[in-house]
Enzyme design. Structure first.
Site, PDB file in Angstrom:
ATOM      1  N   ASP A   1       1.613   6.027   5.911  1.00 38.92           N
ATOM      2  CA  ASP A   1       0.510   5.171   5.375  1.00 38.92           C
ATOM      3  C   ASP A   1       1.130   4.479   4.064  1.00 38.92           C
ATOM      4  O   ASP A   1       0.503   3.596   3.216  1.00 38.92           O
ATOM      5  CB  ASP A   1      -0.684   5.587   4.968  1.00 38.92           C
ATOM      6  CG  ASP A   1      -1.945   4.730   5.008  1.00 38.92           C
ATOM      7  OD1 ASP A   1      -1.743   3.820   5.956  1.00 38.92           O
ATOM      8  OD2 ASP A   1      -3.068   5.378   4.714  1.00 38.92           O
TER       9      ASP A   1
ATOM     10  N   LYS B   1      -9.796  12.626   8.673  1.00 38.15           N
ATOM     11  CA  LYS B   1      -9.448  12.163  10.098  1.00 38.15           C
ATOM     12  C   LYS B   1      -9.244  13.362  10.954  1.00 38.15           C
ATOM     13  O   LYS B   1      -9.135  14.509  10.762  1.00 38.15           O
ATOM     14  CB  LYS B   1      -8.078  11.769   9.941  1.00 38.15           C
ATOM     15  CG  LYS B   1      -7.826  10.358   9.016  1.00 38.15           C
ATOM     16  CD  LYS B   1      -6.371  10.084   8.776  1.00 38.15           C
ATOM     17  CE  LYS B   1      -6.135   8.737   8.181  1.00 38.15           C
ATOM     18  NZ  LYS B   1      -6.682   7.542   8.903  1.00 38.15           N
TER      19      LYS B   1
ATOM     20  N   ARG C   1      -7.820  -0.154   0.895  1.00 41.65           N
ATOM     21  CA  ARG C   1      -8.291  -1.466   0.367  1.00 41.65           C
ATOM     22  C   ARG C   1      -8.797  -1.163  -1.039  1.00 41.65           C
ATOM     23  O   ARG C   1      -8.859  -2.127  -1.917  1.00 41.65           O
ATOM     24  CB  ARG C   1      -9.345  -2.007   1.363  1.00 41.65           C
ATOM     25  CG  ARG C   1     -10.719  -0.929   1.319  1.00 41.65           C
ATOM     26  CD  ARG C   1     -11.488  -1.495   2.461  1.00 41.65           C
ATOM     27  NE  ARG C   1     -10.855  -1.114   3.714  1.00 41.65           N
ATOM     28  CZ  ARG C   1     -11.374  -1.263   4.977  1.00 41.65           C
ATOM     29  NH1 ARG C   1     -12.523  -1.814   4.943  1.00 41.65           N
ATOM     30  NH2 ARG C   1     -10.505  -0.795   5.949  1.00 41.65           N
TER      31      ARG C   1
ATOM     32  N   ASP D   1      -2.511  10.423   4.216  1.00 40.58           N
ATOM     33  CA  ASP D   1      -3.778  10.001   4.116  1.00 40.58           C
ATOM     34  C   ASP D   1      -4.460  10.998   5.102  1.00 40.58           C
ATOM     35  O   ASP D   1      -4.382  10.883   6.264  1.00 40.58           O
ATOM     36  CB  ASP D   1      -3.877   8.585   4.838  1.00 40.58           C
ATOM     37  CG  ASP D   1      -5.293   8.156   4.856  1.00 40.58           C
ATOM     38  OD1 ASP D   1      -6.117   8.765   4.146  1.00 40.58           O
ATOM     39  OD2 ASP D   1      -5.638   7.314   5.651  1.00 40.58           O
TER      40      ASP D   1
ATOM     41  N   ASP E   1     -11.924   7.179   4.124  1.00 38.71           N
ATOM     42  CA  ASP E   1     -10.769   6.972   4.809  1.00 38.71           C
ATOM     43  C   ASP E   1     -10.557   5.322   4.886  1.00 38.71           C
ATOM     44  O   ASP E   1      -9.314   4.742   5.359  1.00 38.71           O
ATOM     45  CB  ASP E   1     -10.973   7.295   6.146  1.00 38.71           C
ATOM     46  CG  ASP E   1      -9.714   7.205   7.089  1.00 38.71           C
ATOM     47  OD1 ASP E   1      -8.391   7.494   6.380  1.00 38.71           O
ATOM     48  OD2 ASP E   1      -9.676   7.241   8.253  1.00 38.71           O
TER      49      ASP E   1
ATOM     50  N   LYS F   1       0.927  -1.146   0.154  1.00 45.38           N
ATOM     51  CA  LYS F   1      -0.085  -0.040  -0.098  1.00 45.38           C
ATOM     52  C   LYS F   1       0.867   1.240   0.017  1.00 45.38           C
ATOM     53  O   LYS F   1       1.787   1.515   1.029  1.00 45.38           O
ATOM     54  CB  LYS F   1      -1.006   0.039   1.290  1.00 45.38           C
ATOM     55  CG  LYS F   1      -1.865   1.172   1.406  1.00 45.38           C
ATOM     56  CD  LYS F   1      -2.407   1.185   2.540  1.00 45.38           C
ATOM     57  CE  LYS F   1      -3.319   2.555   3.078  1.00 45.38           C
ATOM     58  NZ  LYS F   1      -3.984   2.529   4.219  1.00 45.38           N
TER      59      LYS F   1
ATOM     60  N   GLU G   1      -9.578   3.774   2.351  1.00 44.98           N
ATOM     61  CA  GLU G   1      -8.919   4.205   0.782  1.00 44.98           C
ATOM     62  C   GLU G   1      -7.831   2.991   0.525  1.00 44.98           C
ATOM     63  O   GLU G   1      -7.621   2.623  -0.789  1.00 44.98           O
ATOM     64  CB  GLU G   1      -8.182   5.437   0.652  1.00 44.98           C
ATOM     65  CG  GLU G   1      -6.770   5.851   1.274  1.00 44.98           C
ATOM     66  CD  GLU G   1      -6.643   5.384   2.648  1.00 44.98           C
ATOM     67  OE1 GLU G   1      -5.560   4.988   2.966  1.00 44.98           O
ATOM     68  OE2 GLU G   1      -7.710   5.855   3.509  1.00 44.98           O
TER      69      GLU G   1
END
Length: 494
Positions: free
Chosen positions: A285, A274, A348, A267, A344, A262, A346
């Site tokens: 991230d 967030k 996946r 993020d 959030d 990933k 994101e």
């Protein structure tokens, strides 16, 4: 860091620091007895006064005051002799190296545990020292206050032992260089480490190590129908990239291992923003991507006889007027449609396209790494990465590698019943399943895109970052996954 193996008497070697491992339940070895005499009984006094007992990861630093060639002696606890493992040696070496960094020592001589076959711990000493002494100060403008450990000498008793130690040390140094590179990538701030930056780094690594690398831009991503990746990146001024790295370590054709990382370079959560507390750490991230880069670098440098593919979907998740929204429906590369109920979630979305793309390689194993869910940190803390998958053999191999490297994994269930939470009323799936079992439902979502591949998912949300600093994990990025997967690859390569 330079690593050398010497056969000189450690007590006669000129060095700024001599690092000596001590057992908790062994009063003395030949080296310790000679060292004690050379320091006029200081070691015996410390034991009598219970100031230093050899307890695991405890350190005592002594200035020799010119009584021996070493300027100072650093005693580090190994714990009980019968409980000695490579991981304990690694931890002790890391603890010692952090002490040396604090002292501003740039070079040291380290002695291995004085037991039969102690030379087998040479690699663990190198790993602990190299990883424990790491620090990231690229953006500091002030001169360094203290030197960083840059030279490690290892003491061997015979030339035969020195040869074995030199080989193990060389291999460990290569792996640690890859881990430190991964830590650097994660440590760069989001305004520097953009998707384009990751692509540039991948191309540079591939050129240095001699493997193939190809980068897809936003238009090519769109043409492939990778809308999961494309939509996540829509809210950012930094266009997404899809990075493809291929290392051919076997002469004969063979199905490759495919690893997917990933690569969310920052993020914010997107429209599902967030909380502000801790958001600055969301540069981490892309820790899964950094691990993939590290594994590719190490595998090529070690010439591991496997075929290996590294895939990194890289994007920045931001909330501007073009960002994807809760309620949107996205058609992924596989053709499956996904209702967005949390922007959030994101990770996946970018991974599902990469996992589907991976099937074109007909992989012998498919492994993804991702800082995917805060729920994994709640479940397992920072001590283990979450492991889920569809193949028992692959999961066993990863567990074994985790125990060997200290990058432990813990399996969570992936029963079909968890899929109920991911059903959408208007699409094939939704991208978030509510407040419960978040780690498992996220993995269940990913499983829908792996086809018939033997697949394992590693949720590294709790292990990718160290908050306080301990043994060979200084505060900050850990580079988790690199040593784990390199050990796995060496295991299957025979």
């Amino acid at each position: 860091m330079q690593v050398k193996v010497i056969t000189a008497d450690p007590l006669k070697f000129v060095t700024p620091a001599l690092v000596v491992g001590c057992f908790e339940d062994v009063d003395g070895t030949d080296l310790l007895e000679r060292l004690d005499r050379g320091l006029n009984g200081v070691l015996s006094f410390l034991r009598q006064q219970k100031e230093f007992s050899g307890e695991l990861n405890k350190v005592k630093e002594l200035n020799t005051l010119g009584q021996m060639p070493a300027e100072r002696v650093v005693l580090v606890g190994l714990g009980k002799r019968r409980e000695l493992t490579a991981e304990r040696v690694r931890q002790s070496a890391g603890t010692a190296s952090r002490t040396l960094n604090q002292l501003g020592v740039s070079s040291c001589l380290a002695t291995l545990p004085q037991i039969e076959g102690g030379d087998r711990f040479a690699g663990a000493v190198v790993e602990g020292m190299m990883l424990g002494s790491y620090r990231f100060d690229v953006y500091r403008t002030e001169p360094k206050e203290r030197a960083c450990l840059a030279e490690l000498n290892l003491a061997a008793e015979t030339k035969r032992e020195a040869k074995a130690m030199a080989l193990a040390s060389s291999e460990s140094r290569i792996i640690c260089d890859a881990v430190r590179m991964a830590r650097d990538l994660v440590s760069h701030p989001g305004n520097h480490a953009t998707p384009a930056f990751l692509a540039e780094q991948a191309l540079a690594i591939a050129a240095r190590q001699g493997f193939a690398c190809h980068v897809l831009d936003a238009k090519e991503i769109e043409n492939l129908g990778m809308n999961g990746l494309l939509f996540v990146g829509k809210g950012s001024a930094q266009p997404p990239r899809f990075i493809i790295m291929e290392y051919h370590g076997r002469r004969q054709d063979g199905k490759p291992v495919v690893i997917v990382g990933k690569g969310i370079t920052f993020d914010s959560g997107g429209i599902s923003l967030k909380p502000r507390e801790g958001m600055e750490r969301m540069k981490d991230d892309m820790s899964g991507a950094a691990a993939v880069f590290g594994v590719m670098k190490a595998a090529a440098a070690l010439k591991i006889p496997v075929n290996l593919v590294g895939l990194v979907p890289a994007a920045e998740n931001m909330p501007d007027g073009g960002a994807y929204k809760p309620g949107d429906v996205v058609r992924t590369m596989s053709g499956k449609t996904v209702e967005i109920n949390n922007t959030d979630a994101e990770g996946r979305m970018v991974l599902c396209d990469a996992l589907h793309y991976a099937q074109r390689y007909r992989p012998s194993a498919l492994i993804d790494l991702a800082t995917l869910t805060g729920a994994c940190l709640v479940a397992l803390g920072t001590e283990a990465s979450g492991l889920m998958g569809n193949d028992d053999g692959l999961k066993r191999a990863l567990k074994k590698a985790g125990e060997a490297t200290g990058e432990r994994v813990w399996e969570l269930p992936l029963w079909d019943e968890y899929g109920e939470a991911m059903k959408s009323d208007i699409a094939d799936l939704k991208n978030a399943g509510g407040p419960h079992a978040g780690t498992v439902t996220a993995a269940w979502f990913l499983r829908q895109f792996v086809g018939k591949a033997k697949w394992a998912h590693l949720d590294i949300a709790g292990t990718a970052w160290e908050e306080k600093g301990r043994n060979y994990l200084p505060k900050g990025a850990t580079g988790v996954g690199v040593r784990l997967l390199v050990d796995y690859l060496r295991g299957i390569a025979g």
